[in-house]
Design a protein around this motif. Structure first.
Motif, short mmCIF file in Angstrom:
data_model
loop_
_atom_site.label_atom_id
_atom_site.label_comp_id
_atom_site.label_asym_id
_atom_site.label_seq_id
_atom_site.Cartn_x
_atom_site.Cartn_y
_atom_site.Cartn_z
N ALA A 226 -15.95 -60.27 20.31
CA ALA A 226 -15.59 -60.28 18.89
C ALA A 226 -15.33 -58.86 18.38
O ALA A 226 -14.35 -58.62 17.66
CB ALA A 226 -16.70 -60.93 18.07
N ILE B 276 -21.61 -65.36 14.19
CA ILE B 276 -21.52 -65.35 15.65
C ILE B 276 -22.90 -65.50 16.27
O ILE B 276 -23.08 -66.25 17.25
CB ILE B 276 -20.86 -64.04 16.15
N VAL C 18 -20.41 -62.48 23.89
CA VAL C 18 -19.62 -63.01 22.78
C VAL C 18 -19.50 -61.97 21.67
O VAL C 18 -18.43 -61.78 21.09
CB VAL C 18 -20.27 -64.31 22.23
N LEU D 129 -23.79 -69.16 16.08
CA LEU D 129 -23.01 -70.03 16.95
C LEU D 129 -23.32 -69.79 18.42
O LEU D 129 -23.23 -70.70 19.25
CB LEU D 129 -21.50 -69.83 16.70
N ALA D 130 -23.65 -68.52 18.77
CA ALA D 130 -23.95 -68.17 20.16
C ALA D 130 -25.18 -67.28 20.20
O ALA D 130 -25.07 -66.06 20.41
CB ALA D 130 -22.75 -67.48 20.80
N TYR E 283 -12.89 -65.01 16.29
CA TYR E 283 -12.11 -64.07 17.09
C TYR E 283 -10.75 -63.80 16.46
O TYR E 283 -10.32 -62.65 16.31
CB TYR E 283 -11.89 -64.62 18.51
N GLN F 3 -15.39 -72.69 14.71
CA GLN F 3 -15.69 -72.39 16.11
C GLN F 3 -15.58 -70.88 16.34
O GLN F 3 -14.99 -70.15 15.53
CB GLN F 3 -14.73 -73.15 17.04
N ILE F 4 -16.12 -70.44 17.47
CA ILE F 4 -16.12 -69.00 17.75
C ILE F 4 -14.71 -68.44 17.83
O ILE F 4 -14.45 -67.32 17.35
CB ILE F 4 -16.90 -68.72 19.06
N TRP F 5 -13.76 -69.19 18.39
CA TRP F 5 -12.40 -68.65 18.52
C TRP F 5 -11.76 -68.42 17.15
O TRP F 5 -10.88 -67.56 17.01
CB TRP F 5 -11.53 -69.57 19.40
#
Length: 448
Positions: free
Chosen positions: A70, A56, A66, A59-60, A127, A122-124
């Motif tokens: 998470a 994470i 974010v 990515l961010a 999640y 991807q971040i999702w």
């Protein structure tokens, strides 16, 4: 649900403390086999958790919100599903629940590996995987605690709680260090594959051993029309049992507030190390390792010490020391990793002692057949405000302009919540009563 009668409780304790027959010994030996397998499972799960949180931050970068989201999604299943899991633990086959939960977690890791291999992470995705893994953990945790309390003889329970924390924390010390080291030299998918291997190791004892059934009296009660026989009925019964133990409800409320204040530590730790202290994945791994080293040292003390004469005082000191340690982490100068590691190690030394003593006290007060639902209510109610703490941690840190400032404020507020609760008459007397029951049970065992 009637109030818990002290004489009946002591009678039940003495019965459980009588010399164990061959089946009881075999049951405890089977639990040790199961427990060792679960330690491997914890190793794999913690490696996956480290990979998730560090991914994470890549990515961010520097995005506290974010991280908060998470952490929120990974934790919210414990609040939503643990009450259901507690009732399920008391009414359904425990082996099946643990087998399904562990298998699904391994399957989610495999899905994560496939996504990485396809190059479309991807971040999702993180999640979703975090939420689903949290759901599996929500069903696994109450069942595992129920198995420990049922399969461990009462005279070994306090030390087994300490031993469990000891080795669990040891695994949590080495897991992030292993993950951080391997991520330097191996692709992420190969690091994640360790979780699949540890799952297969843990699977052997789950399939091999037979878990005990303590539901007969509850089933007979339902047949006679004396039990509720429904999910909400059993959940209400667990809540009523808690209310009937004076002081336990107030301690649960204190735990709710403390857990709320401690959530920023969990949610923002990667950016605390990466942004506030300009560290990398190795520094985060070492910090997590030293945090769990403190738990490990506390667990050694809990395991070695056979009997605690001043349970209430020890718990009080432990609660305050943890809050002060939280505050101290926020005061460490940027980049001072040696000081950070030292405070991290001291931070949670008392945590396993407090938890072990508290768990031992309530086990002596709660009938085994109600253990799952009571523990699920305790976990849920003490954690009910934690999702809010997680989701606002990122915006709060951004508003203050500093994660360390947020840690300092939360440490102070945690200490205040302890002071407003622990010195009141009912909670103090509850801890004293737990010690009295333990002392009398140990004395009865020694006299046999």
């Amino acid at each position: 649900m009637e109030n818990i009668d002290k004489k009946e409780a002591l009678s039940e304790i003495n019965t459980n403390l009588k010399p164990q027959n061959k089946n009881a010994r075999n049951s405890f030996q089977a639990f040790i086999f199961f427990w060792i397998g679960q330690l491997f499972s914890i190793l794999g799960s913690n490696i996956v958790s480290f990979v998730l949180i560090w991914t994470i931050t890549e990515l961010a970068p520097e995005n506290n919100t974010v991280l908060s989201i998470a952490a929120f999604l990974a934790f919210i299943p414990f609040v939503v599903f643990v009450p259901i899991a507690g009732v399920v633990a008391d009414k359904w086959n425990k082996k099946s629940i643990i087998l399904v939960a562990d298998s699904l977690q391994a399957a989610l890791t495999l899905v994560y590996i496939i996504i990485i291999a396809l190059g479309n992470l991807q971040i999702w995705h993180i999640y979703a995987i975090g939420f689903l893994r949290g759901t599996c953990g929500a069903f696994h945790e109450p069942v595992s605690f129920s198995v420990l309390s049922i399969m461990t003889p009462k005279d070994k329970l306090s030390r087994m709680n300490g031993l469990n924390t000891l080795f669990s924390s040891l695994v949590r010390i080495i897991a992030p260090v292993i993950a951080g080291f391997l991520m330097i030299y191996l692709d992420t998918m190969w690091v994640l594959s360790i979780d699949i291997i540890t799952f297969l190791i843990a699977l052997v004892p789950i399939i091999y051993i037979a878990f005990p059934n303590v539901l007969e009296s509850s089933k007979e009660s339902d047949l006679k029309g004396e039990g509720k026989g429904s999910f909400w009925g059993h959940l209400k019964e667990g809540f009523t049992t808690i209310k009937n133990i004076p002081g336990l409800m107030m301690i649960m409320l204190m735990a709710t507030l403390s857990n709320f204040f401690f959530q920023p530590l969990d949610a923002l730790l990667p950016n605390f190390v990466r942004v506030s202290h300009s560290g990398g994945q190795q520094e985060l791994a070492y910090f997590l390792g030293f945090l769990n080293l403190g738990v490990f040292l506390g667990a050694i003390i809990m395991t070695v010490k056979k009997h605690w004469k001043h349970m209430a005082i020890t718990i009080t000191i432990g609660l305050f020391s943890t809050s002060v340690g939280y505050l101290a982490l926020g005061l460490v100068p940027p980049g001072s990793f040696i000081a950070l590691y030292i405070f991290a190690a001291l931070f949670l030394v008392m945590n396993p002692i407090v938890n072990g003593l508290f768990q031992t006290a309530i086990v002596f007060m709660i009938p085994p057949e109600k253990m799952g639902r009571v523990i699920s209510v305790l976990i849920t109610m003490s954690s009910i405000a934690s999702p809010l703490g997680l989701i606002i941690a990122g915006p709060a840190a951004d508003l203050l302009g500093s994660i360390p400032k947020l840690y300092i404020i939360c440490g102070i507020l945690s200490a205040v919540s302890v002071a407003l609760t622990i010195f009141r008459k009912a909670p103090w007397n509850m801890m004293k009563e737990g010690q009295r029951l333990q002392d009398e049970a140990m004395k009865a065992k020694a006299e046999e």
